[in-house]
Design a protein around this motif. Structure first.
Motif, mmCIF file in Angstrom:
data_model
loop_
_atom_site.group_PDB
_atom_site.id
_atom_site.type_symbol
_atom_site.label_atom_id
_atom_site.label_comp_id
_atom_site.label_asym_id
_atom_site.label_seq_id
_atom_site.Cartn_x
_atom_site.Cartn_y
_atom_site.Cartn_z
ATOM 1 N N UNK A 145 0.845 -1.202 0.000
ATOM 2 C CA UNK A 145 0.000 0.000 0.000
ATOM 3 C C UNK A 145 0.879 1.250 0.000
ATOM 4 N N UNK A 161 2.298 1.805 -3.446
ATOM 5 C CA UNK A 161 1.256 2.179 -4.410
ATOM 6 C C UNK A 161 0.798 3.622 -4.210
ATOM 7 N N UNK A 162 0.606 3.997 -2.945
ATOM 8 C CA UNK A 162 0.033 5.307 -2.655
ATOM 9 C C UNK A 162 1.089 6.327 -2.200
ATOM 10 N N UNK A 195 2.984 6.592 0.505
ATOM 11 C CA UNK A 195 2.641 7.081 1.834
ATOM 12 C C UNK A 195 3.265 6.171 2.883
ATOM 13 N N UNK A 231 -6.951 -0.116 -2.711
ATOM 14 C CA UNK A 231 -6.199 -1.058 -3.543
ATOM 15 C C UNK A 231 -5.083 -1.679 -2.714
ATOM 16 N N UNK A 232 -5.204 -2.954 -2.413
ATOM 17 C CA UNK A 232 -4.221 -3.637 -1.558
ATOM 18 C C UNK A 232 -3.351 -4.604 -2.333
ATOM 19 N N UNK A 289 -3.367 7.336 6.856
ATOM 20 C CA UNK A 289 -2.292 7.975 6.097
ATOM 21 C C UNK A 289 -2.434 7.860 4.587
ATOM 22 N N UNK A 333 -3.861 8.877 0.738
ATOM 23 C CA UNK A 333 -4.263 10.114 0.058
ATOM 24 C C UNK A 333 -5.786 10.130 -0.171
ATOM 25 N N UNK A 355 -5.369 6.291 -14.683
ATOM 26 C CA UNK A 355 -4.019 6.435 -15.271
ATOM 27 C C UNK A 355 -3.704 5.241 -16.136
#
Lengths: 225, 225
Positions: free
Chosen positions: A202, A205-206, A208, B182-183, B216, B218, B225
């Motif tokens: 995660x 991907x993000x 963070x 999304x994991x 945490x 976004x 994309x």
């Protein structure tokens, strides 16, 4: 309390936050001089705190609670070397995650540990009467080390004795923004450990540093009973 | 969309919430008459929604997205019986959790699935061209079924094709209070599935219906994309 592996990212971050919270921290390293150097670096970051450094063994002897934050690759060796230093009644908090990265695999995958989890491997290796609690895997090392970053997440705590878990929870709760949650027996640690691999994915991907929160819990998570 | 196993607790709760959100829901059961009866019960709870019932096979044929909410004990049989009803291009959302309760063990423990997870077992069993996404394991069936109870938790979504995950996320996001995250790839489903066993223990300990939240993240979790 003592933190072994405090020159690693997670150990360093936890030492900073616990020191900032007023906990006296002894940091251990395989090389005693490196332990003392880590303590000096920590003291520069949080001058008001008490940090001392030493080799892993002597550092482990100095506290009733010993937090082990080593990479899985070094976990077994670390516990082997601790055998003559740990004593009955101590609580070992194991934060090891058996990421496949330990055997050159992906950090989003786990390797299987025969005992079920790294924490159970730790429990098998400590001397009789030393109790193992599993915690702190999912907390981001980077967020911990950034003392300006607010924490707002749960710490999944697993262990076979409620009193031990409560003692660990009391320590964790001293860090603002961390909420310890009783997640059951030590065998449940395999789930908490593997969640780290999911969070690593995660995070990539993000872009963070994600943490975990359990929703729907009551206000009082550690009732005396 | 279609929900198989909608007479079970999780399937029923998801059908109610999706129906309430304005999604047309076809519910399937092994016995077509039981499927129709479930649809009637759902319609009594949410009269404004569209619920139809049928046997599992015909119900699966009627939607591009098929949510499978059966107990692990019945998962393999369910997919075997679906082979002649699923077609290329459909998305199957598998919510199965291989709890040890399936083999008379504890609901806080898992059984090992050779493929790695129930979702990967599903992926192995569906016809070519049918895509499997894993989701919705950790959402409390009781909370879903109580339409007055607010939801406030994440849904961990795993799958090998981002477009499929996004389609599933769009459906989940129609239910207020559920946030799909999304994991990663389908192989990560083993972690999401096992988290359910941990939550079952937490629920028993704290007498609640816990959910999971990742902190945490976004604001935009499904960017185009």
């Amino acid at each position: 309390m003592t933190i072994l592996g405090a020159s690693g990212a997670l150990g360093l971050g936890l030492a900073l936050r616990l020191g900032q919270a007023g906990v006296d921290v002894v940091v251990g390293s395989r090389d005693p001089e490196r332990g003392r150097e880590t303590a000096r670096r920590l003291a520069e970051r949080v001058p008001a705190a008490s940090f001392e450094g030493d080799g892993n063994g002597p550092a482990a002897e100095r506290s009733e609670m010993v937090l082990v934050c080593v990479p899985f690759r070094n976990q077994s060796e670390t516990y082997t070397n601790l055998k003559e230093h740990l004593r009955e009644g101590q609580i070992v908090v194991d934060a090891t995650v058996p990421l496949a990265a330990a055997v050159s695999g992906r950090a989003t995958r786990m390797v299987g540990v025969w005992q079920g989890s790294a924490a159970q491997q730790a429990a098998e290796m400590v001397p009789d009467g030393v109790r193992v609690v599993s915690a702190l895997h999912t907390v981001s090392a980077s967020t911990l080390a950034d003392l300006d970053a607010p924490l707002d997440e749960d710490v999944l705590v697993c262990g076979d004795r409620r009193a031990d878990k409560r003692a660990v929870a009391a320590l964790i709760a001293r860090v603002p923004g961390l909420r310890p949650v009783d997640c059951g027996r030590l065998e449940q640690a395999r789930i908490a450990e593997s969640l780290t691999a999911l969070l690593i994915g995660v995070n990539a991907r993000y872009k963070t540093h994600a943490g975990v929160r359990l929703t729907g819990l009551p206000d009082e998570l550690w009732p005396e009973r």
